[in-house]
Design a protein around this motif. Structure first.
Motif, PDB file in Angstrom:
ATOM      1  N   LEU A   1      83.621   5.812 -41.283  1.00 55.94           N
ATOM      2  CA  LEU A   1      83.739   4.444 -41.792  1.00 55.94           C
ATOM      3  C   LEU A   1      83.862   4.409 -43.309  1.00 55.94           C
ATOM      4  O   LEU A   1      84.301   3.410 -43.882  1.00 55.94           O
ATOM      5  CB  LEU A   1      82.529   3.619 -41.341  1.00 55.94           C
ATOM      6  N   ARG A   2      83.467   5.504 -43.952  1.00 51.32           N
ATOM      7  CA  ARG A   2      83.597   5.573 -45.410  1.00 51.32           C
ATOM      8  C   ARG A   2      85.061   5.448 -45.834  1.00 51.32           C
ATOM      9  O   ARG A   2      85.363   5.029 -46.962  1.00 51.32           O
ATOM     10  CB  ARG A   2      82.997   6.895 -45.887  1.00 51.32           C
ATOM     11  N   SER A   3      85.961   5.795 -44.933  1.00 45.05           N
ATOM     12  CA  SER A   3      87.393   5.708 -45.246  1.00 45.05           C
ATOM     13  C   SER A   3      87.847   4.264 -45.439  1.00 45.05           C
ATOM     14  O   SER A   3      88.879   4.020 -46.065  1.00 45.05           O
ATOM     15  CB  SER A   3      88.211   6.358 -44.128  1.00 45.05           C
ATOM     16  N   ALA A   4      87.079   3.323 -44.891  1.00 44.57           N
ATOM     17  CA  ALA A   4      87.430   1.913 -45.065  1.00 44.57           C
ATOM     18  C   ALA A   4      87.242   1.445 -46.496  1.00 44.57           C
ATOM     19  O   ALA A   4      87.766   0.393 -46.883  1.00 44.57           O
ATOM     20  CB  ALA A   4      86.587   1.046 -44.130  1.00 44.57           C
ATOM     21  N   MET A   5      86.518   2.234 -47.297  1.00 43.51           N
ATOM     22  CA  MET A   5      86.188   1.820 -48.657  1.00 43.51           C
ATOM     23  C   MET A   5      87.056   2.498 -49.703  1.00 43.51           C
ATOM     24  O   MET A   5      86.711   2.514 -50.887  1.00 43.51           O
ATOM     25  CB  MET A   5      84.703   2.119 -48.949  1.00 43.51           C
TER      26      MET A   5
END
Length: 357
Positions: free
Chosen positions: A295-299
């Motif tokens: 989910l860090r890729s969403a940032m």
């Protein structure tokens, strides 16, 4: 009245007040509420519902575009109409309960489809007009025999169980593959303490889930989806799948629930909010494919380019950009990063095929 979806993240709607009177040189403005939260801005209704020489009682109507920033179902429960004079010196409001719902659906992202296409794990029941090349069944291993090809030995299972196991050989079949995909929406980090970031990551996760689902359909695989929150979705229903994904949300999920759902699944999709301990224990009895979504890729955010924009141009007012610009110093970042490292370590130790998105 909904007219149509005005593109990704918005909907076009027509609102009409058939007996309303528009103030002379004044305004009629509309506010929409979803769960007591205002959605969008104040919309000005400027057109008359019907032509008349004297527009008294002619009514007011207009077509507006409502932004839908999140991937979920919006249920509008209240509309407030404000009648104002041109100088904003006086106004009065009328509140009216409404019940309008619309679903903002996920969108496909760019992924390498081949990395998320596993073998089928269910019995072949749907016959087609052409032959499909099928790989070995993930859940239908067998013990090694002298006539078996040693290249099909699953060495990860041998290292774990000290027993030689081989996959079924490839073959051509006139039956389409069918697979059950389990999607986790667990939230063990209690990300809802930071609702804006939790929602932004949830939107990204839903887009990834839809992308995987769509890529499987492109490979002519019949997909059945399930979560702990919802019952199984029948295969082959693409429109219902979009709505199904949109209505899911972060929730608490236990270890026993994981084990039960994973028994017959061919794909398991997990993410950064999952518990590494629950994932490790659940994978002990699971032999399917695991897709881990970071989910860090969403940032992802280009800080250098944004700083230049702030110096030479106006500052961006997009709420999503503001959230991403503060991510480097946000306390949730450290929790998510550490949790992702622990989950990847668990996946490396397991005997399952896995991919990281």
């Amino acid at each position: 009245e909904w007219i149509d979806m005005g593109g990704s993240g918005s909907v076009k709607a027509k609102f009409s007040l058939p007996h309303a009177f528009k103030p002379l040189l004044g305004y009629v403005k509309l506010r929409l509420y979803c769960n007591d939260m205002q959605v969008g801005e104040d919309y000005t209704l400027g057109a008359y519902s019907r032509a008349a020489w004297i527009p008294i009682g002619a009514g007011v109507s207009d077509t507006i575009i409502i932004p839908l920033p999140d991937i979920r179902e919006y249920v509008f429960t209240k509309a407030v109409v404000h009648f104002q004079d041109m100088f904003f010196m006086s106004s009065f409001a009328v509140s009216k309960p409404i019940h309008l719902s619309v679903i903002n659906s996920p969108q496909a992202l760019r992924l390498h489809a081949e990395s998320v296409i596993p073998s089928s794990q269910d019995e072949d029941i749907v016959k087609t007009d052409k032959l499909f090349k099928k790989q070995g069944e993930w859940l239908q291993y067998k013990k090694f025999e002298q006539s078996d090809d040693i290249r099909r030995i699953v060495w990860k299972l041998f290292a774990k169980n000290k027993e030689l196991i081989v996959r079924m050989p490839e073959m051509h079949t006139p039956y389409a593959s069918k697979i059950l995909m389990f999607v986790s929406f667990a939230d063990t980090l209690q990300s809802t303490v930071y609702p804006a970031y939790a929602q932004l990551m949830q939107n990204y996760y839903k887009n990834i889930v839809w992308t995987i689902y769509e890529s499987l359909l492109d490979k002519e695989v019949l997909v059945q989806m399930g979560t702990i929150q919802h019952a199984l979705l029948a295969e082959g229903r693409q429109l219902q799948a979009k709505e199904w994904i949109s209505k899911c949300c972060w929730a608490k999920e236990g270890e026993d629930e994981y084990r039960n759902k994973l028994k017959s699944a061919g794909i398991c999709i997990i993410h950064s909010f999952c518990s590494p301990d629950v994932v490790a224990k659940s994978l002990e009895s699971y032999h399917g494919m695991v897709i881990f979504v970071r989910l860090r890729s969403a940032m992802k955010y280009n800080h250098a380019l944004n700083w230049l924009g702030k110096i030479f141009f106006t500052d961006a007012t997009d709420p999503e950009s503001k959230l991403k610009s503060r991510w480097l110093i946000h306390p949730l970042r450290l929790l998510v990063t550490n949790n992702e490292k622990e989950i990847i370590a668990v996946l490396k130790k397991s005997a399952n095929e896995y991919t990281v998105v």
